[in-house]
Design an enzyme around this catalytic site. Structure first.
Site, mmCIF file in Angstrom:
data_model
loop_
_atom_site.group_PDB
_atom_site.id
_atom_site.type_symbol
_atom_site.label_atom_id
_atom_site.label_comp_id
_atom_site.label_asym_id
_atom_site.label_seq_id
_atom_site.Cartn_x
_atom_site.Cartn_y
_atom_site.Cartn_z
ATOM 1 C CG ASP A 13 -0.368 -9.300 19.817
ATOM 2 O OD1 ASP A 13 -0.483 -9.358 18.585
ATOM 3 O OD2 ASP A 13 -0.678 -8.301 20.487
ATOM 4 C CE LYS A 16 -4.832 -14.715 17.162
ATOM 5 N NZ LYS A 16 -4.299 -13.889 18.257
ATOM 6 N N GLY A 17 -0.159 -17.141 14.713
ATOM 7 C CA GLY A 17 0.398 -17.279 13.359
ATOM 8 C C GLY A 17 1.141 -18.585 13.178
ATOM 9 N N GLY A 40 -2.276 -9.027 13.031
ATOM 10 C CA GLY A 40 -0.956 -9.195 12.430
ATOM 11 C C GLY A 40 -0.425 -10.563 12.789
ATOM 12 C CG HIS A 41 -1.918 -14.017 12.045
ATOM 13 N ND1 HIS A 41 -2.916 -14.788 11.517
ATOM 14 C CD2 HIS A 41 -2.364 -13.561 13.214
ATOM 15 C CE1 HIS A 41 -3.944 -14.779 12.355
ATOM 16 N NE2 HIS A 41 -3.624 -14.037 13.384
ATOM 17 C CD GLN A 222 -8.544 -8.647 16.096
ATOM 18 O OE1 GLN A 222 -9.601 -9.170 15.807
ATOM 19 N NE2 GLN A 222 -7.781 -8.089 15.196
ATOM 20 N N PRO A 302 5.469 -1.184 21.856
ATOM 21 C CG PRO A 302 6.627 0.031 23.463
ATOM 22 C CD PRO A 302 5.936 0.169 22.149
HETATM 23 P P1 IMP Z 1 -8.880 -1.797 17.124
HETATM 24 O O1 IMP Z 1 -9.170 -3.229 16.845
HETATM 25 O O2 IMP Z 1 -7.850 -1.209 16.197
HETATM 26 O O3 IMP Z 1 -10.120 -0.962 17.198
HETATM 27 O O4 IMP Z 1 -8.215 -1.697 18.570
HETATM 28 C C1 IMP Z 1 -8.944 -1.971 19.764
HETATM 29 C C2 IMP Z 1 -8.056 -2.693 20.786
HETATM 30 O O5 IMP Z 1 -7.756 -3.993 20.326
HETATM 31 C C3 IMP Z 1 -6.714 -1.999 21.020
HETATM 32 O O6 IMP Z 1 -6.345 -2.199 22.372
HETATM 33 C C4 IMP Z 1 -5.774 -2.775 20.126
HETATM 34 O O7 IMP Z 1 -4.427 -2.694 20.555
HETATM 35 C C5 IMP Z 1 -6.351 -4.177 20.265
HETATM 36 N N1 IMP Z 1 -6.052 -5.037 19.110
HETATM 37 C C6 IMP Z 1 -6.666 -5.055 17.912
HETATM 38 N N2 IMP Z 1 -6.150 -5.997 17.113
HETATM 39 C C7 IMP Z 1 -5.204 -6.622 17.835
HETATM 40 C C8 IMP Z 1 -4.326 -7.717 17.558
HETATM 41 O O8 IMP Z 1 -4.329 -8.331 16.488
HETATM 42 N N3 IMP Z 1 -3.479 -8.064 18.574
HETATM 43 C C9 IMP Z 1 -3.483 -7.439 19.783
HETATM 44 N N4 IMP Z 1 -4.276 -6.422 20.073
HETATM 45 C C10 IMP Z 1 -5.135 -6.008 19.107
#
Ligand code: IMP
Length: 426
Positions: A13, A16-17, A40-41, A222, A302
């Protein structure tokens, strides 16, 4: 530079988008190499905001070929939903290619993600609940399905039967719903019908594209601290968001990634559980959360807020080699009176300058802070570095000096043109 990778420098977050979208307009190909619809971008296109989860950010540029490469886990229903949503908004002429080696994320992965989190109780990871971990587990334990399996119906049925022999036992052990081969084949049918024509050996396609001198943008998902191996394990995702993993995840040689740009937010955020050394809570955190719209793109949770963490950045700089970076959301810090910068950690009374490798250590570090005055006010109109208030420039130069990064782009607002470009790198 014919190819560029986007590297999230924190816990995801980072913004990057916006930068991916900026570079996508200069690219011939935009490639996703890992993760799935946990990403999520947010992208602004013709005055509307879109949240892309699986589709690469080049879908808004009709000339771009968008590739979902080998290392990605694809929930076909989520992908079709995203494609339909764009189509309903009149965005339908995008080019898309899907790797035959990418994993298929099945409904039972989502059920197992939820069951595992529940079983962990207070120790839960706080996943996005999209089934990402269980899907990568199946890839590693060799019972996963791949997009290429959709192309031969008899083989798909065979693989699914083999997988279910194992998955149904796991589901039953958690008291969750089990599945029949027939119902999952029916679930996969829309994907087989609509996605099959996009599925190819993308590794081969990308090799040729690079040989032909095409400009390739490797889009990150990520952030580095969520890397399965090098992040704050176990509070991480199940793939590696490091740019050094791109060659493997795209089926390309080491030389395929010519350059990487780090995406650094002026403060830190994280969603989900896990240690977060420079975390701030209370009113100040809420103020920054609101000013920066820090709510999950995928889950709407949040986000936790923290000050910019220099040892963390130095760590990511060291393991990725990334030096050029974009500094995001600078405008948000105009809403606070005093800016703090985490410049180091103390662990058991000793000063350290990098992120430790174990959770007990990371949980015990005490951050040291440097206080700097804020510029207090709107900077979104600034078009050049020199136009920024002195306090903002002082802050940027301090971060550069301490982190080893060089901020080649500075984002001062959500709009595409609220971007100061100091060096052309793609
Ligand atoms: P998972 O990828 O759904 O297995 O989540 C594992 C951890 O990575 C959790 O703390 C999520 O909140 C975090 N996470 C996964 N994808 C993102 C992202 O795109 N942005 C921020 N945190 C992410």
């Amino acid at each position: 530079m014919p190819s560029l990778a986007i590297q999230g420098m924190q816990w995801g977050d980072e913004g990057k988008g916006k930068i991916t979208d900026y570079f996508a307009s200069h690219a011939d190909l935009v490639v996703r190499t890992q993760g799935g619809n946990n990403a999520g971008h947010s992208i602004e296109h013709q005055g509307k905001r879109y949240a892309l989860r699986l589709l690469p950010s080049g879908v808004f540029q009709p000339h771009v070929v968008n590739v979902i490469a080998d290392g990605v886990v694809v929930n076909p229903a989520a992908l079709l939903e995203e494609m339909d949503l764009l189509e309903s908004e009149g965005i339908s002429s995008f080019h898309l290619l899907l790797s035959s080696r990418a994993s298929i994320l099945m409904p039972y992965h989502i059920a197992l993600d939820a069951a595992r989190e529940q079983a962990l109780g207070n120790a839960k990871i706080g996943t996005t609940g999209r089934g990402i971990g269980p899907c990568y587990e199946d890839r590693a334990s060799r019972v996963g399905l791949r997009l290429g399996d959709l192309l031969v119906e008899s083989y798909l049925k065979e693989r699914l039967s083999e997988a279910l022999a194992i998955k149904n036992r796991e589901l039953a052990a958690f008291g969750a719903k089990t599945y029949t081969v027939e119902e999952l084949l029916a679930w996969l049918e829309p994907a087989r019908k609509r996605l099959s024509s996009y599925i190819i050996d993308t590794s081969e396609y990308l090799s040729h594209a690079l040989e032909e001198g095409k400009k390739v943008l490797f889009e990150g998902a990520q952030g580095a601290m969520l890397c399965l191996t090098h992040g704050t394990y176990p509070y991480v995702t199940s793939s590696s968001p490091l740019c050094t993993a791109i060659p493997l995840n795209a089926g390309l040689p080491l030389t395929a990634v010519n350059h990487a740009i780090g995406i650094t937010k002026v403060y830190c955020t994280r969603v989900g559980a896990g240690p977060f050394p420079s975390e701030i809570e209370g009113e100040l955190a809420q103020k920054i959360r609101d000013a920066g719209h820090e709510y999950g793109t995928v889950t709407k949770r949040p986000r936790r807020i923290g000050w910019l963490d220099i040892p963390e950045l130095r760590y990511v700089h060291r393991i990725t080699g990334v030096k050029d970076s974009a500094l995001m959301l600078l405008d948000v810090l105009g809403s606070v009176d005093e800016i703090r910068l985490c410049t180091g950690y103390t662990l058991h009374g000793k000063a350290i300058d990098t992120m430790p490798s174990t959770i007990p250590e990371v949980s015990e570090i005490v951050p040291t802070y440097l206080s700097m005055p804020s510029w207090k006010g709107d900077i979104s109109h600034c078009k050049t570095y020199e136009e920024l208030p002195l306090e903002a420039r002082n802050y940027i130069e301090k971060v550069e000096e301490l982190s080893g990064l060089s901020f080649v782009i500075i984002s001062v607002g959500a709009d595409r043109d609220a971007t100061i470009v100091r060096k052309d790198i793609f």
